[in-house]
Design a protein around this motif. Structure first.
Motif, PDB file in Angstrom:
ATOM      1  N   ARG A 141       0.832  -1.206   0.000  1.00 40.34           N
ATOM      2  CA  ARG A 141       0.000   0.000   0.000  1.00 40.34           C
ATOM      3  C   ARG A 141       0.869   1.258   0.000  1.00 40.34           C
ATOM      4  N   GLY A 142       1.900   1.272   0.847  1.00 39.39           N
ATOM      5  CA  GLY A 142       2.782   2.435   0.874  1.00 39.39           C
ATOM      6  C   GLY A 142       3.501   2.641  -0.441  1.00 39.39           C
ATOM      7  N   ALA A 143       3.990   1.541  -1.042  1.00 44.51           N
ATOM      8  CA  ALA A 143       4.684   1.655  -2.324  1.00 44.51           C
ATOM      9  C   ALA A 143       3.734   2.144  -3.410  1.00 44.51           C
ATOM     10  N   ASN A 144       2.508   1.658  -3.415  1.00 44.16           N
ATOM     11  CA  ASN A 144       1.530   2.101  -4.418  1.00 44.16           C
ATOM     12  C   ASN A 144       1.276   3.602  -4.324  1.00 44.16           C
ATOM     13  N   ARG A 145       1.137   4.108  -3.105  1.00 49.32           N
ATOM     14  CA  ARG A 145       0.861   5.534  -2.946  1.00 49.32           C
ATOM     15  C   ARG A 145       2.066   6.369  -3.377  1.00 49.32           C
ATOM     16  N   PRO A 228       4.934  -3.409  -5.466  1.00 48.48           N
ATOM     17  CA  PRO A 228       3.997  -2.419  -6.030  1.00 48.48           C
ATOM     18  C   PRO A 228       3.056  -3.043  -7.053  1.00 48.48           C
ATOM     19  N   ARG A 229       1.874  -2.451  -7.170  1.00 51.39           N
ATOM     20  CA  ARG A 229       0.898  -2.922  -8.154  1.00 51.39           C
ATOM     21  C   ARG A 229       1.144  -2.209  -9.488  1.00 51.39           C
ATOM     22  N   ARG A 230       2.180  -2.603 -10.162  1.00 53.37           N
ATOM     23  CA  ARG A 230       2.535  -2.032 -11.449  1.00 53.37           C
ATOM     24  C   ARG A 230       3.588  -2.920 -12.082  1.00 53.37           C
ATOM     25  N   ARG A 231       3.815  -2.719 -13.360  1.00 56.91           N
ATOM     26  CA  ARG A 231       4.865  -3.446 -14.050  1.00 56.91           C
ATOM     27  C   ARG A 231       6.186  -2.735 -13.794  1.00 56.91           C
ATOM     28  N   GLN A 232       7.037  -3.360 -13.002  1.00 58.17           N
ATOM     29  CA  GLN A 232       8.309  -2.772 -12.632  1.00 58.17           C
ATOM     30  C   GLN A 232       9.374  -3.071 -13.679  1.00 58.17           C
ATOM     31  N   PRO A 233      10.378  -2.196 -13.788  1.00 50.95           N
ATOM     32  CA  PRO A 233      11.524  -2.521 -14.630  1.00 50.95           C
ATOM     33  C   PRO A 233      12.323  -3.671 -14.022  1.00 50.95           C
ATOM     34  N   GLY A 234      13.364  -4.092 -14.712  1.00 44.91           N
ATOM     35  CA  GLY A 234      14.134  -5.245 -14.270  1.00 44.91           C
ATOM     36  C   GLY A 234      14.881  -4.999 -12.972  1.00 44.91           C
ATOM     37  N   PRO A 235      15.325  -6.074 -12.328  1.00 49.83           N
ATOM     38  CA  PRO A 235      16.015  -5.956 -11.034  1.00 49.83           C
ATOM     39  C   PRO A 235      17.255  -5.078 -11.084  1.00 49.83           C
ATOM     40  N   THR A 236      17.999  -5.090 -12.204  1.00 53.45           N
ATOM     41  CA  THR A 236      19.207  -4.278 -12.251  1.00 53.45           C
ATOM     42  C   THR A 236      18.891  -2.787 -12.236  1.00 53.45           C
ATOM     43  N   TRP A 237      17.752  -2.391 -12.853  1.00 57.33           N
ATOM     44  CA  TRP A 237      17.348  -0.986 -12.788  1.00 57.33           C
ATOM     45  C   TRP A 237      16.976  -0.599 -11.362  1.00 57.33           C
TER      46      TRP A 237
END
Length: 333
Positions: A141-145, A228-237
């Motif tokens: 929830r915190g990351a989403n906000r 987070p509820r989103r498509r994140q970039p790759g782990p290295t980013w």
């Protein structure tokens, strides 16, 4: 309530992930100082402080039963030496005047028999897992906000994912904390219980640091990637935000330990509750470090998408973003 701009999901490159070089280039291009300031604004107006406190409460509720369950498991397996290791470690790392109280709580299971130890293990692990799952759900929830995402996942998906993160990132985080925070007393307790030689003790003292840092970095990267509820970039980013999170967490944990250890009257003020207060402070700092790392990763992705200002526009300066204002035709517009 979050009032930050939503971070657009980055278009993935052909390798299916942005590279660490891309992240470093973006950070250098926009300036690390400017990026950190923007991340703090995003953290603040994404209500990061409140979500950090909520995460801290659940994390603290998971810590104590997990310690007791570890000692109970050792007793249930008949590993009295390992139970002694757990007891010695907890007593050493616990600040204040409640060493005897903590030692009794950890060692008490060995005197009550294996049946009681099994109950302690079952209840302790169940309670710790439920509290940790709730903590990681709160972290989502915190990351989403902070990313500007208005809604969390549906409840079932949210808590199933949080449970998976508990079993993966949570375990890696616990291992990292054990190696770094309690590594020295844990090694001393193992030496006392199993009579290690000097060569083994030296290897332990050296190896626990890189292993602990690696475990923490893996845990934080997993959280950044999947919470987070989103498509994140790759782990290295995401490695830049994860590395800053681990660094900030280690620094503030060290400063807290120094403060608790040398501050005059800290133990006298709280008495038997000294360890509880220290645990709550540490958990709150941990939540703030994690969510600030999310804010840094989000702001880095935002500036790459040409959105350097993290705040939603508020043209009439009434504290309510224009998109949320119920009176869009106010005279000040």
């Amino acid at each position: 309530m979050s009032s930050v701009r939503a971070v657009p999901e980055t278009e993935l490159v052909s390798s299916d992930e942005l590279s660490a070089d891309d992240a470093w280039h973006a950070a250098r291009h926009h300036g690390m100082g400017h990026l950190v300031r923007g991340a703090f604004v995003r953290f603040r107006y994404g209500d990061g402080f409140s979500h950090a406190r909520a995460f801290a409460m659940q994390l603290a509720l998971a810590t104590v039963p997990l310690i007791i369950a570890g000692a109970g498991l050792a007793n249930a397996l008949g590993a009295e030496s390992f139970a002694e290791v757990v007891a010695r470690t907890v007593v050493v790392v616990s600040p204040g005047n409640n060493d005897a109280l903590v030692a009794d709580a950890v060692q008490g299971g060995s005197e009550e028999g294996s049946e009681r130890a099994e109950v302690v293990v079952a209840l302790g692990l169940a309670t710790a897992f439920a509290a940790a799952t709730s903590a990681f759900a709160q972290l989502e929830r915190g990351a989403n906000r902070i990313y500007g995402t208005k809604r969390d996942r549906p409840a079932l998906r949210k808590y199933l994912r949080a449970a998976l993160l508990t079993a993966t990132a949570g375990v890696a985080m616990a291992v990292g904390l054990l190696l770094i925070v309690a590594g020295e007393p844990f090694g001393d307790a193992l030496e006392d219980a199993y009579s290690w030689g000097d060569p083994v003790e030296t290897v332990w003292d050296v190896a626990r640091w890189p292993l602990g840092l690696a475990a923490l970095l893996v845990a934080v990267t997993l959280l950044f990637r999947f919470a987070p509820r989103r498509r994140q970039p790759g782990p290295t980013w995401l490695a830049l935000g994860a590395s800053v999170t681990v660094l900030v967490w280690l620094v503030v944990s060290g400063l807290l330990a120094l403060y608790v250890g040398v501050a005059p009257g800290f133990g006298d003020t709280y008495g038997p509750l000294t360890a509880v207060m220290a645990l709550l402070l540490w958990a709150n700092l941990t939540g703030m470090a994690l969510l600030f790392g999310f804010a840094l990763a989000a702001q880095l992705e935002a500036v790459r998408a040409q959105i350097p200002d993290p705040l939603l526009p508020d043209s009439d300066d009434d504290g309510i973003p224009d998109a949320l204002d119920e009176h869009p035709e106010s005279p000040s517009r």
